[in-house]
Design a protein around this motif. Structure first.
Motif, short mmCIF file in Angstrom:
data_model
loop_
_atom_site.label_atom_id
_atom_site.label_comp_id
_atom_site.label_asym_id
_atom_site.label_seq_id
_atom_site.Cartn_x
_atom_site.Cartn_y
_atom_site.Cartn_z
N ILE A 25 0.86 -1.18 0.00
CA ILE A 25 0.00 0.00 0.00
C ILE A 25 0.90 1.23 0.00
CG2 ILE A 25 -1.84 1.25 1.19
CD1 ILE A 25 -2.66 -1.35 2.51
N PRO A 26 1.22 1.78 -1.17
CA PRO A 26 2.15 2.90 -1.24
C PRO A 26 1.47 4.20 -0.84
CG PRO A 26 1.28 2.46 -3.40
CD PRO A 26 0.68 1.41 -2.49
N PRO A 27 2.25 5.28 -0.65
CA PRO A 27 1.64 6.60 -0.48
C PRO A 27 0.67 6.88 -1.63
CG PRO A 27 3.97 6.70 -0.01
CD PRO A 27 3.71 5.33 -0.56
N LYS A 65 9.46 -3.51 10.93
CA LYS A 65 9.31 -4.23 9.66
C LYS A 65 8.32 -3.57 8.72
CE LYS A 65 10.43 -8.77 11.65
NZ LYS A 65 9.94 -10.15 11.87
N LEU A 66 7.30 -2.86 9.28
CA LEU A 66 6.23 -2.32 8.45
C LEU A 66 6.25 -0.80 8.51
CD1 LEU A 66 3.36 -4.77 9.47
CD2 LEU A 66 4.90 -4.93 7.51
N PRO A 67 6.21 -0.12 7.36
CA PRO A 67 6.41 1.34 7.30
C PRO A 67 5.13 2.14 7.52
CG PRO A 67 6.20 0.45 5.09
CD PRO A 67 6.09 -0.73 6.01
N TRP A 68 4.48 1.96 8.67
CA TRP A 68 3.18 2.57 8.87
C TRP A 68 3.21 4.08 8.67
CZ3 TRP A 68 1.63 -0.65 13.78
CH2 TRP A 68 1.30 -1.95 13.36
N MET A 69 3.83 4.82 9.57
CA MET A 69 3.87 6.29 9.45
C MET A 69 5.22 6.80 8.96
SD MET A 69 1.68 7.88 12.61
CE MET A 69 1.54 9.46 11.80
N ARG A 70 6.13 5.90 8.66
CA ARG A 70 7.49 6.32 8.36
C ARG A 70 7.55 7.34 7.22
NH1 ARG A 70 12.68 4.76 9.31
NH2 ARG A 70 11.98 2.99 10.55
N PHE A 148 -4.50 3.04 8.90
CA PHE A 148 -4.42 4.51 8.97
C PHE A 148 -5.73 5.05 9.56
CE2 PHE A 148 -0.93 3.38 6.37
CZ PHE A 148 0.03 4.37 6.56
N ASP A 149 -6.15 4.41 10.68
CA ASP A 149 -7.28 4.87 11.48
C ASP A 149 -8.52 5.09 10.63
OD1 ASP A 149 -7.83 5.14 14.15
OD2 ASP A 149 -7.69 7.31 14.14
N TYR A 150 -8.88 4.06 9.85
CA TYR A 150 -10.03 4.24 8.96
C TYR A 150 -11.33 4.36 9.75
CZ TYR A 150 -10.39 -0.99 9.04
OH TYR A 150 -10.49 -2.31 9.39
N ALA A 151 -12.34 4.91 9.09
CA ALA A 151 -13.61 5.24 9.74
C ALA A 151 -14.35 3.98 10.18
CB ALA A 151 -14.49 6.04 8.79
N GLN A 152 -14.91 4.03 11.37
CA GLN A 152 -15.80 2.96 11.83
C GLN A 152 -17.19 3.26 11.28
OE1 GLN A 152 -15.49 0.90 15.30
NE2 GLN A 152 -13.47 1.60 15.91
#
Length: 361
Positions: A25-27, A65-70, A148-152
């Motif tokens: 999932i890229p930018p 390992k995972l680039p969440w907010m990097r 990325f804190d998606y909507a509930q």
């Protein structure tokens, strides 16, 4: 005290298309004519109040390992250092749960979380420091981007005639203490449906109640209650033999697709043609909103989410100058442009930015 055990869940038949892995999932930069790009263009540019130097230690939402907010944090660092080349950053983003403890144990300066701060984290900070942490909202959660804190969002089967619900009704359906209203709701007739629906019981589907998504609903939907509807069918991520993850949100909506009398909390990224999203209103007077980008950014959707940066500031004391400048940068047009360049979170509204700036002045 009532302890609720997860509803037993049968092994699923894999009829879903697994979501892409996080690494794939890229930018997703926003288009120049998008709502969020036009909004950010109206904001004030960053202008330093003072020149600062030193090291800013960042902790929070991330993983080795995972680039969440990097990617986003690196954009912020690069942009900020154009104004303050004497500032360096110590990047220690090991997970949201590590953020607040870094502040009260003296190893971090700014905790950038991946969700709203939990009451337990506030209590832990206060136990050590004897005053609460200061939270500054810096971005809005996404509509549908995983991690990325998606909507509930709330869904019913496509055959269900219901189109909208209030927070009070959702609390009465998913909870067992009805803190928002006079009683619990357990049948579709209690929501105004007639005919074949009137006496049918409501089957709720959702996250595991000890998941962070469940914790959010406890705080912001159930009014802090830990008492859930005992009929709730709970789902957690399942690892498949090939290493892929069958997301809990996908499992929830796959189950709802087979249940005409179900209601579910999940996200639109997992929705197929057999389910439909409900519009949500804060009160019965409305208005009612779907979780669109604009409704989330403007906090019109009642369960809109924001990501905070947390700092340690004793009551009556000024914010450390270098932290204050960094936060002012994040809340400027320059900082919010990096949010839309990354494209996975959404920017803040100008009104919310003004509220955050008042917290640090």
């Amino acid at each position: 005290m009532l302890f609720l055990l997860p509803h037993p869940v049968a092994a699923p038949s894999l009829k879903f298309t697994p979501p892409p892995t996080l690494e794939s999932i890229p930018p997703q930069p926003a288009a120049r004519d998008s709502y969020e790009a036009r909004l950010v263009a109206t904001m004030s540019p960053y202008a330093p109040q003072t020149r600062v130097t030193g090291t800013i230690r960042l902790w929070g939402h991330g993983n080795r390992k995972l680039p969440w907010m990097r990617h986003l944090v690196m954009l912020w660092q690069e942009g900020f250092r154009k104004f303050h080349p004497g500032v360096t950053f110590d990047y220690q983003m090991h997970g949201t749960s590590s953020g607040v403890p870094s502040l009260f144990n003296g190893t971090g300066d700014v905790a950038i979380l991946g969700e709203e701060i939990l009451p337990e984290a506030v209590r832990a900070f206060e136990h050590v420091k004897h005053y609460p942490p200061l939270g500054i909202e810096i971005v809005t959660g996404s509509v549908d981007v995983r991690n990325f804190d998606y909507a509930q969002q709330f869904f019913v089967h496509k055959d269900n005639p219901l189109a909208q619900m209030t927070l009070q009704q959702l609390d009465a359906v998913f909870g067992a203490e009805h803190r928002r209203g006079p009683k619990n709701i357990r049948s579709w007739g209690e929501l105004g449906l007639t005919g074949e629906w009137a006496d049918k019981p409501i089957h709720p589907y959702g996250w595991a109640i000890d998941d962070s998504f469940g914790a959010y609903l406890q705080e912001y939907l159930l009014g802090g209650s830990h008492r859930w509807n005992c009929a709730l069918r709970e789902y957690v991520h399942q690892s498949q033999p090939d290493g892929r993850i069958y997301d809990h949100g996908q499992q929830i909506l796959d189950a709802l697709a087979d249940d005409r009398y179900g209601i579910a909390v999940s996200n639109i990224r997992y929705a197929g043609p057999e389910v439909k999203a409900l519009a949500i209103g804060a009160t019965s007077a409305g208005p009612f909103y779907q979780a669109t980008k604009q409704a989330l950014v403007e906090h019109r959707y009642p369960l809109a989410r924001t990501i905070p940066a947390i700092i340690d500031r004793a009551p009556g004391m000024p914010v450390d100058p270098k932290l204050k400048e960094f936060l002012r940068y994040l809340l400027s047009r320059d900082g919010q442009e990096m949010v839309i360049r990354d494209g996975r979170y959404l920017p803040l509204s100008p009104g919310l930015i003004a509220e955050q700036l008042r917290k640090i002045e």
